[in-house]
Design a protein around this motif. Sequence first.
Motif, PDB file in Angstrom:
ATOM      1  N   LEU A  72      15.753  41.879 -40.433  1.00  0.00           N
ATOM      2  CA  LEU A  72      16.983  41.094 -40.617  1.00  0.00           C
ATOM      3  C   LEU A  72      17.842  41.652 -41.752  1.00  0.00           C
ATOM      4  O   LEU A  72      19.069  41.687 -41.642  1.00  0.00           O
ATOM      5  CB  LEU A  72      16.651  39.625 -40.878  1.00  0.00           C
ATOM      6  CG  LEU A  72      16.073  38.862 -39.671  1.00  0.00           C
ATOM      7  CD1 LEU A  72      15.860  37.402 -40.033  1.00  0.00           C
ATOM      8  CD2 LEU A  72      16.996  38.989 -38.459  1.00  0.00           C
ATOM      9  N   ALA A  73      17.198  42.067 -42.848  1.00  0.00           N
ATOM     10  CA  ALA A  73      17.967  42.618 -43.969  1.00  0.00           C
ATOM     11  C   ALA A  73      18.703  43.877 -43.537  1.00  0.00           C
ATOM     12  O   ALA A  73      19.882  44.076 -43.858  1.00  0.00           O
ATOM     13  CB  ALA A  73      17.039  42.915 -45.146  1.00  0.00           C
ATOM     14  N   ARG A 117      24.040  37.966 -32.316  1.00  0.00           N
ATOM     15  CA  ARG A 117      23.344  36.847 -31.700  1.00  0.00           C
ATOM     16  C   ARG A 117      21.973  37.377 -31.289  1.00  0.00           C
ATOM     17  O   ARG A 117      21.870  38.315 -30.495  1.00  0.00           O
ATOM     18  CB  ARG A 117      24.135  36.371 -30.472  1.00  0.00           C
ATOM     19  CG  ARG A 117      23.621  35.099 -29.851  1.00  0.00           C
ATOM     20  CD  ARG A 117      24.612  34.616 -28.778  1.00  0.00           C
ATOM     21  NE  ARG A 117      24.295  33.268 -28.344  1.00  0.00           N
ATOM     22  CZ  ARG A 117      24.617  32.161 -29.032  1.00  0.00           C
ATOM     23  NH1 ARG A 117      25.288  32.254 -30.161  1.00  0.00           N
ATOM     24  NH2 ARG A 117      24.274  30.968 -28.582  1.00  0.00           N
ATOM     25  N   LEU A 118      20.945  36.769 -31.862  1.00  0.00           N
ATOM     26  CA  LEU A 118      19.592  37.294 -31.662  1.00  0.00           C
ATOM     27  C   LEU A 118      18.763  36.367 -30.805  1.00  0.00           C
ATOM     28  O   LEU A 118      18.947  35.147 -30.823  1.00  0.00           O
ATOM     29  CB  LEU A 118      18.894  37.461 -33.027  1.00  0.00           C
ATOM     30  CG  LEU A 118      19.585  38.391 -34.018  1.00  0.00           C
ATOM     31  CD1 LEU A 118      18.851  38.373 -35.351  1.00  0.00           C
ATOM     32  CD2 LEU A 118      19.658  39.804 -33.461  1.00  0.00           C
ATOM     33  N   ARG A 144      22.554  40.923 -29.314  1.00  0.00           N
ATOM     34  CA  ARG A 144      23.846  41.554 -29.063  1.00  0.00           C
ATOM     35  C   ARG A 144      24.728  41.457 -30.301  1.00  0.00           C
ATOM     36  O   ARG A 144      24.616  40.518 -31.089  1.00  0.00           O
ATOM     37  CB  ARG A 144      24.572  40.789 -27.931  1.00  0.00           C
ATOM     38  CG  ARG A 144      23.910  40.913 -26.575  1.00  0.00           C
ATOM     39  CD  ARG A 144      24.284  42.236 -25.916  1.00  0.00           C
ATOM     40  NE  ARG A 144      23.728  42.294 -24.579  1.00  0.00           N
ATOM     41  CZ  ARG A 144      24.373  42.764 -23.516  1.00  0.00           C
ATOM     42  NH1 ARG A 144      25.614  43.210 -23.642  1.00  0.00           N
ATOM     43  NH2 ARG A 144      23.798  42.804 -22.338  1.00  0.00           N
ATOM     44  N   VAL A 145      25.642  42.388 -30.399  1.00  0.00           N
ATOM     45  CA  VAL A 145      26.656  42.332 -31.458  1.00  0.00           C
ATOM     46  C   VAL A 145      27.770  41.384 -31.010  1.00  0.00           C
ATOM     47  O   VAL A 145      28.246  41.466 -29.877  1.00  0.00           O
ATOM     48  CB  VAL A 145      27.227  43.731 -31.755  1.00  0.00           C
ATOM     49  CG1 VAL A 145      28.406  43.649 -32.726  1.00  0.00           C
ATOM     50  CG2 VAL A 145      26.132  44.639 -32.312  1.00  0.00           C
ATOM     51  N   THR A 146      28.161  40.470 -31.916  1.00  0.00           N
ATOM     52  CA  THR A 146      29.201  39.480 -31.612  1.00  0.00           C
ATOM     53  C   THR A 146      30.376  39.647 -32.572  1.00  0.00           C
ATOM     54  O   THR A 146      30.269  40.301 -33.609  1.00  0.00           O
ATOM     55  CB  THR A 146      28.651  38.051 -31.777  1.00  0.00           C
ATOM     56  OG1 THR A 146      28.198  37.903 -33.134  1.00  0.00           O
ATOM     57  CG2 THR A 146      27.511  37.775 -30.823  1.00  0.00           C
ATOM     58  N   GLU A 147      31.459  38.980 -32.201  1.00  0.00           N
ATOM     59  CA  GLU A 147      32.643  39.040 -33.057  1.00  0.00           C
ATOM     60  C   GLU A 147      32.421  38.183 -34.301  1.00  0.00           C
ATOM     61  O   GLU A 147      32.778  38.553 -35.416  1.00  0.00           O
ATOM     62  CB  GLU A 147      33.846  38.521 -32.276  1.00  0.00           C
ATOM     63  CG  GLU A 147      35.168  39.082 -32.740  1.00  0.00           C
ATOM     64  CD  GLU A 147      36.230  38.884 -31.646  1.00  0.00           C
ATOM     65  OE1 GLU A 147      37.343  39.370 -31.850  1.00  0.00           O
ATOM     66  OE2 GLU A 147      35.930  38.249 -30.606  1.00  0.00           O
ATOM     67  N   ALA A 148      31.816  36.986 -34.061  1.00  0.00           N
ATOM     68  CA  ALA A 148      31.574  36.060 -35.176  1.00  0.00           C
ATOM     69  C   ALA A 148      30.655  36.728 -36.184  1.00  0.00           C
ATOM     70  O   ALA A 148      29.635  37.298 -35.823  1.00  0.00           O
ATOM     71  CB  ALA A 148      30.925  34.786 -34.645  1.00  0.00           C
ATOM     72  N   GLY A 173      27.948  37.169 -39.271  1.00  0.00           N
ATOM     73  CA  GLY A 173      26.668  36.525 -39.571  1.00  0.00           C
ATOM     74  C   GLY A 173      25.705  36.597 -38.408  1.00  0.00           C
ATOM     75  O   GLY A 173      25.997  37.150 -37.350  1.00  0.00           O
ATOM     76  N   LEU A 174      24.532  36.028 -38.647  1.00  0.00           N
ATOM     77  CA  LEU A 174      23.462  36.020 -37.643  1.00  0.00           C
ATOM     78  C   LEU A 174      23.410  34.679 -36.946  1.00  0.00           C
ATOM     79  O   LEU A 174      23.428  33.630 -37.582  1.00  0.00           O
ATOM     80  CB  LEU A 174      22.115  36.251 -38.329  1.00  0.00           C
ATOM     81  CG  LEU A 174      21.861  37.632 -38.920  1.00  0.00           C
ATOM     82  CD1 LEU A 174      20.487  37.672 -39.570  1.00  0.00           C
ATOM     83  CD2 LEU A 174      21.961  38.688 -37.824  1.00  0.00           C
TER      84      LEU A 174
END
Lengths: 316, 316
Positions: free
Chosen positions: B211-212, B226-227, B290-294, B296-297
């Motif tokens: 995560l880091a 988004r995990l 996936r990588v999101t626009e928002a 943070g995790l």
Amino acid sequence: MGEFDLIARHFSRPAQSDSVEVGIGDDAAVLRPTPSASLVVSTDTLVEGRHFRSGVDPEALGWKAAMVNLSDIAAMGGFPRWLTLALTLPEADDHWVAGFAAGFRAAATSCQAELVGGDITRGPLTIGVTALGECLDAPLTRSAARLGDVLVLTGATGGAAAALALLESVTEEDIPPSLLHRLDRPVARVAAGRAARGLAHAAIDVSDGLLADLRHVLDASGVGARLNANALTPDTDLQAAATRTGSVAAQWMWAGGDDYELLVAVPPTHARTLLEIWREQGLQPIEIGRVTEASGLHWAGDAPTMDPVSSGYQHF
Amino acid sequence: MGEFDLIARHFSRPAQSDSVEVGIGDDAAVLRPTPSASLVVSTDTLVEGRHFRSGVDPEALGWKAAMVNLSDIAAMGGFPRWLTLALTLPEADDHWVAGFAAGFRAAATSCQAELVGGDITRGPLTIGVTALGECLDAPLTRSAARLGDVLVLTGATGGAAAALALLESVTEEDIPPSLLHRLDRPVARVAAGRAARGLAHAAIDVSDGLLADLRHVLDASGVGARLNANALTPDTDLQAAATRTGSVAAQWMWAGGDDYELLVAVPPTHARTLLEIWREQGLQPIEIGRVTEASGLHWAGDAPTMDPVSSGYQHF
């Protein structure tokens, strides 16, 4: 304050050189080498209490950590390009790191080199630096000294050892700046090393002490040397320091170490040219002897008075 | 036994690669870069008691010291070429150095890299390694992840953290080899990183914890993720270790650190190709989100049960 904060505050800077494609902050730095140049790489570690005194000014320490590595690039006749820094610190002292980073950066900039990466970890104070340089033609090695070569230093030795000896009994303020600067503010002889390429046969920086480093050259080249004990004479500050501490100045000059002058073996036909160039660079070069066929060190006339077992700086 | 003896006995070897013009033993190494390749440079330090346990097998330590640096070269999509080693030792223990050197050399050789220089000094046990690699086209950085990219790991995480936790209560002999190997014998994903060039947008090695390190990628790329909490499931050994130590396996897998798998952000159009290549390389890749626009995790479904403040390995 963690590793990443310290790096961001004190080390991350926009890349100065076009050669830095990816600088501090990724898994690795990405650099663009000069076409057809060879790459010159040196790594050295400075440990508290062994290579520098506890409580030394962090800016001076940063300067020296960079310079002792840049000196190795200079000794190969290379031009410095990039540096990495592995800093191990007992605590995250923001003020200390700021001073260290300023000194490191100043030394790097003065040699046209740039910090491109590294890490900071917690542990006993230890500084590891890797210097990367380039060389457009054959580098100067230790192993190419030849019979008859003149042995020349880029400048006087002994000042750093004298300052270290004085520090055992007096405070920094009472040490002549000429000596303290030799210990804390060494200058890598980059221009001198580059000028020596094509003229000198072999080169080394005398960081371990003049005689010890000369022996490295002689052993690697399979030759010996005849030295003139009178070639090195103490200046006023050095002689006063010897008198004050009951030491022998010749010991410091021939075996003291931490000097970062270059010692080259240059054929007689090129010696005058090299000496002229070095003088134009503001140096005061000193001829100390000749390369001989007979192995080992020999003295023309009396050997200097010094500790007979002295053989230079021992890393262990 | 001094620095120069230890180096001569355990580290000086004839150069293996034509690229090494001057190897161990001069002021600096002289290397011949591959024409038109960029140079990839990484430095890392391992401190006793912080990055490795006291008394660890020196051969395993040598292996790991080389591998954690080679992993950074892998994460850029580079191919490893050369290594330097700055070894600080409390004493000149010939047997220990022999084991360390053997492990270091084995790791280097397995990645086609070669030790070309360094130094040995006396002090608290600290290992500084600089890895030099090359890249023939654009390297993989942390900062190029894009909206919609699939986040894929080269393999399972958490094993090293599990082994470390077990070591607090049991001896090495009682730890499943599958876990102990993750801690002591990491393997840099060099082939996986090279395969990802041209397919993936961004890459990092998850040495600080998944995560880091994912956060490093997201922050540098200005995106979020988004995990899928169910993406990582503990194998039998990992689950048994969690039960035995009263730990949560998800904590080790998502935040443990010391894993040296690669995490890449790859566009959906290339994800299948990359996964196929990685499987052909013998890896068992895992899609984690996936990588999101928002920014943070965010978690698809329930977040895994773990320490809420856990944010990966802290160097300070």
